[in-house]
Enzyme design. Structure first.
Site, PDB file in Angstrom:
ATOM      1  N   ARG A   1       0.822  -1.220   0.000  1.00  0.00           N
ATOM      2  CA  ARG A   1       0.000   0.000   0.000  1.00  0.00           C
ATOM      3  C   ARG A   1       0.853   1.266   0.000  1.00  0.00           C
ATOM      4  O   ARG A   1       0.429   2.293  -0.548  1.00  0.00           O
ATOM      5  CB  ARG A   1      -0.956  -0.017   1.200  1.00  0.00           C
ATOM      6  CG  ARG A   1      -2.056  -1.032   0.991  1.00  0.00           C
ATOM      7  CD  ARG A   1      -3.115  -1.021   2.044  1.00  0.00           C
ATOM      8  NE  ARG A   1      -4.242  -1.837   1.584  1.00  0.00           N
ATOM      9  CZ  ARG A   1      -5.278  -2.170   2.320  1.00  0.00           C
ATOM     10  NH1 ARG A   1      -5.352  -1.750   3.558  1.00  0.00           N
ATOM     11  NH2 ARG A   1      -6.257  -2.898   1.823  1.00  0.00           N
TER      12      ARG A   1
ATOM     13  N   GLY B   1     -14.349  -3.581  -0.097  1.00  0.00           N
ATOM     14  CA  GLY B   1     -15.715  -3.060   0.012  1.00  0.00           C
ATOM     15  C   GLY B   1     -16.022  -2.019  -1.052  1.00  0.00           C
ATOM     16  O   GLY B   1     -17.106  -1.994  -1.634  1.00  0.00           O
TER      17      GLY B   1
ATOM     18  N   LYS C   1     -21.015 -15.949   0.529  1.00  0.00           N
ATOM     19  CA  LYS C   1     -22.456 -15.709   0.698  1.00  0.00           C
ATOM     20  C   LYS C   1     -23.092 -14.950  -0.451  1.00  0.00           C
ATOM     21  O   LYS C   1     -22.557 -13.971  -0.941  1.00  0.00           O
ATOM     22  CB  LYS C   1     -22.686 -14.905   1.979  1.00  0.00           C
ATOM     23  CG  LYS C   1     -22.268 -15.617   3.254  1.00  0.00           C
ATOM     24  CD  LYS C   1     -22.814 -14.826   4.444  1.00  0.00           C
ATOM     25  CE  LYS C   1     -22.215 -15.298   5.749  1.00  0.00           C
ATOM     26  NZ  LYS C   1     -21.112 -14.464   6.197  1.00  0.00           N
TER      27      LYS C   1
ATOM     28  N   GLY D   1     -10.013  -7.424  -1.863  1.00  0.00           N
ATOM     29  CA  GLY D   1     -10.378  -8.448  -0.886  1.00  0.00           C
ATOM     30  C   GLY D   1      -9.772  -9.806  -1.189  1.00  0.00           C
ATOM     31  O   GLY D   1      -8.623  -9.909  -1.605  1.00  0.00           O
TER      32      GLY D   1
END
Length: 401
Positions: free
Chosen positions: A37, A381, A201, A358
């Site tokens: 990062r 996200g 999910k 992610g």
């Protein structure tokens, strides 16, 4: 949202520039264990320094929840950043972030100097976009640059509040890249456009599935969420992960695809085992069975060999591919085969390949395919919300071109 002013559209010489970066790095006993990062932020920082700006950097780190926690201080980031930039990065150690040290450091800056503020989440207002902290940040600068895509889906002081209080608010190179790739891939893709969704999910990706169906030509569904779709089609899926409350939704999506003339590809076979591996990387015995032949006491934990080949074939003809979510329990070597097959197919295609952040980003990097992808998103996200077609507050707050 896709047409924002960037660091290339402004003159920063002699100006105080507050740059929001994503320095949310992993730390072990005060040592940074992954500098990705920091490296990703360098092009924007170097540009601002080279153009003669007084560069004030800010970021959050972890979740201190509005109080100073020494183990979440950005002090180690200042040291590492100085090394990577090859120049001093003055660290302003203020528990209140914009305190006497920060004010003195900024007042003493020459053109091209770099100062790093303390963890923005030391302030309770940060995550609530409270006005007092936004004003404190704005008081330090003439220009605001947002280069932190990882928090673009949140309206915080250090990305939205401060942007609304300065005349000039633009995006950095990292943010621009995310807008170019994620935004344009979804809204103006070169076709055929194949989207691949995985992960556990269905509930996490409801709006993503619906939005991508309208945009892509083929939607591939793997990972844990595939079993809910298979069950919605009337198959017995044993003890596999199923979101029973979302069966009707899955049926709706299958009907929607048919109405729109789009293809949804679901696994045709799966790797099954008696239970989930514990620990996650434990040795495990699996067998490959057709998806309609899963025994009642077994669970699917990865796509099967035939599915992996079918998904790889679908990728070969694509011109644009967006991938979010692994095909199985990729942390286990035995159950990583489906994810590896898809990553390999993406690595070998000439298509524009975009990996949503992610787990998919982690999988691609861990498996050694990172450098073969066109773009790997820096925000989990945020990239999901982009794929949903949502406006991201951190992007919206920047000035339009």
């Amino acid at each position: 949202m896709l047409n924002k002013k960037s660091v290339d559209d402004i003159n920063v010489k002699g100006k105080r520039v507050l740059c929001r970066c994503d320095f949310n790095v992993p730390l072990k006993e005060g040592v940074i264990t992954d500098v990705n990062r920091l490296t990703a932020a360098l092009p924007t920082i170097k540009k601002l320094v080279a153009d003669g700006g007084k560069v004030i950097l800010c970021s959050h780190l972890g979740k201190p929840k509005g109080e100073p926690k020494p183990e979440l201080s950005l002090a180690p980031v200042a040291v590492k950043l100085a090394e990577l930039l090859g120049q001093e990065v003055k660290f302003a150690a203020d528990a209140e972030v914009v305190g006497p040290n920060a004010k003195a450091a900024v007042a003493a800056m020459n053109d091209g100097d770099v100062v790093l503020l303390e963890n923005t989440r030391y302030r309770i207002e940060e995550t609530k976009n409270g006005e007092a902290f936004s004003q404190d940040l704005a008081s330090l600068c003439d220009i605001f640059v947002n280069d932190a895509f990882g928090t673009a889906h949140r309206a915080h002081c250090s990305n939205v509040g401060v942007a609304q209080l300065v005349d000039t608010a633009v995006v950095g190179y990292l943010m621009q890249k995310e807008i170019d790739f994620l935004g344009n891939a979804v809204n103006t893709p070169v076709r055929p456009f194949v989207a691949i969704l995985g992960g556990a999910k269905v509930a996490d990706k409801l709006n993503v599935i619906s939005n991508l169906l309208e945009k892509c030509d083929t939607l591939i569904i793997g990972g844990g969420m595939a079993y809910t779709f298979l069950k919605a089609k009337g198959m017995e899926v044993g003890s596999s992960l199923v979101d029973n409350e979302k069966l009707d939704y899955c049926k709706e999506m299958l009907e929607k695809a048919e109405k729109l003339g789009k293809t949804i590809l679901l696994p045709v076979d799966t790797k099954i085992a008696a239970s989930f591996p514990s620990p996650i990387d434990a040795e495990i015995e699996v067998e490959n069975v057709a998806c309609d032949k899963i025994p009642a006491d077994k669970m699917g934990l990865d796509i099967g060999t035939e599915s992996a080949n079918m998904f790889a074939e679908a990728v070969k003809t694509a011109k644009t591919v967006v991938w979010n979510g692994p095909m199985g329990v990729f942390e286990n070597p035995v159950l990583a085969q489906g994810t590896i097959a898809v990553a390999k197919a993406l690595a070998e295609t000439d298509a524009t390949t975009i990996i949503g952040g992610g787990d998919s980003a982690a999988a691609v990097n861990q498996l050694g395919f990172g450098d073969k992808m066109t773009h790997i998103s820096t925000g989990g996200g945020a990239s999901l919300e982009f794929l949903e077609g949502k406006d991201l507050p951190g992007v919206v707050a920047a000035n339009d071109k």
